[in-house]
Design a protein around this motif. Sequence first.
Motif, PDB file in Angstrom:
ATOM      1  N   GLU A  96      11.361  16.766  22.833  1.00  0.00           N
ATOM      2  CA  GLU A  96      11.992  17.440  24.201  1.00  0.00           C
ATOM      3  C   GLU A  96      11.366  18.082  24.569  1.00  0.00           C
ATOM      4  N   LYS A  97      10.857  19.418  23.946  1.00  0.00           N
ATOM      5  CA  LYS A  97      10.401  20.708  24.681  1.00  0.00           C
ATOM      6  C   LYS A  97       9.328  20.411  25.393  1.00  0.00           C
ATOM      7  N   THR A  98       7.973  19.224  25.555  1.00  0.00           N
ATOM      8  CA  THR A  98       7.179  19.086  26.101  1.00  0.00           C
ATOM      9  C   THR A  98       7.455  18.406  27.561  1.00  0.00           C
ATOM     10  N   ASN A  99       8.848  17.701  27.403  1.00  0.00           N
ATOM     11  CA  ASN A  99       9.360  17.110  28.736  1.00  0.00           C
ATOM     12  C   ASN A  99       8.265  15.781  29.051  1.00  0.00           C
ATOM     13  N   GLU A 100       7.373  15.323  28.116  1.00  0.00           N
ATOM     14  CA  GLU A 100       6.042  14.172  28.513  1.00  0.00           C
ATOM     15  C   GLU A 100       6.877  13.147  27.927  1.00  0.00           C
ATOM     16  N   THR A 189       1.811  17.603  22.782  1.00  0.00           N
ATOM     17  CA  THR A 189       2.130  16.656  24.369  1.00  0.00           C
ATOM     18  C   THR A 189       0.653  16.197  23.878  1.00  0.00           C
ATOM     19  N   ARG A 190      -0.702  16.960  23.780  1.00  0.00           N
ATOM     20  CA  ARG A 190      -1.348  15.986  24.126  1.00  0.00           C
ATOM     21  C   ARG A 190      -2.095  15.110  22.387  1.00  0.00           C
ATOM     22  N   ALA A 191      -1.195  15.082  21.080  1.00  0.00           N
ATOM     23  CA  ALA A 191      -0.817  14.509  20.064  1.00  0.00           C
ATOM     24  C   ALA A 191      -0.159  13.303  20.960  1.00  0.00           C
ATOM     25  N   LEU A 192       0.758  12.710  21.724  1.00  0.00           N
ATOM     26  CA  LEU A 192       2.059  12.294  21.759  1.00  0.00           C
ATOM     27  C   LEU A 192       0.661  11.406  22.785  1.00  0.00           C
ATOM     28  N   GLU A 193       0.144  11.887  23.955  1.00  0.00           N
ATOM     29  CA  GLU A 193      -0.617  11.305  25.267  1.00  0.00           C
ATOM     30  C   GLU A 193      -1.934  10.710  24.522  1.00  0.00           C
ATOM     31  N   GLY A 194      -2.218  10.796  22.800  1.00  0.00           N
ATOM     32  CA  GLY A 194      -3.731  10.272  22.324  1.00  0.00           C
ATOM     33  C   GLY A 194      -3.456   9.996  22.211  1.00  0.00           C
ATOM     34  N   ARG A 195      -1.758   9.025  21.394  1.00  0.00           N
ATOM     35  CA  ARG A 195      -1.831   8.592  19.920  1.00  0.00           C
ATOM     36  C   ARG A 195      -2.472   6.990  19.929  1.00  0.00           C
TER      37      ARG A 195
END
Length: 198
Positions: A96-100, A189-195
């Motif tokens: 949640e802290k990533t806001n992404e 955030t990067r880990a989420l985007e690059g899933r």
Amino acid sequence: MLYISDSLNQLIEEFSQLPGIGKKSAQRLALYILKLPKEDVLKISQALVNVKEKMRYCSVCCNFTETDPCPICSSTKRNTETICVVEEPNDVLAIEKTNEYKGVYHVLGGSLSPLEGIGPDDLKVKELLIRIKPEIEEIILALNPNIEGEATTIYLSRLLKPLGVKITRLARGIPIGGDLEFADEATLTRALEGRVAV
Ligand code: ZN
């Protein structure tokens, strides 16, 4: 602990049961409490009781909440077609802290660990399965990058794949052996985007 009174000793014992608190820290905390004004101590004890009395599991995502369903599950701004599966409530806070991330969550309550005797029945796996409906677009497996997290990712992807739902996992970038809750926001955030697809 020969010269310490029973009540202080008991407090030290209780504190040392907490995660990450050794005997020395427990002593330091107990002595700190002892020096606090009584009203401050009452506030702390009331906060402890409140959290126990008011918090329960969300009947949808199994996160801790005061209202059921929790604010995330009942929000109209969240994309309920994407479910991010995490181990603990702390992981929800970290993401949640990533806001992404705008989807919803599912909190398993741990990870598979044969050594500690934790199997699928000890986790909220059944609760996850009943959430898999045709409208679900994606399940993101966001488990910790350690042996238990990896075993859980493999187990869940095998379980979910036959249901025809798209399954992804976090990209590498979270240090192996690390915890999601300790990853910085940019890395997460990067880990989420690059899933990647599983
Ligand atoms: Zn919820």
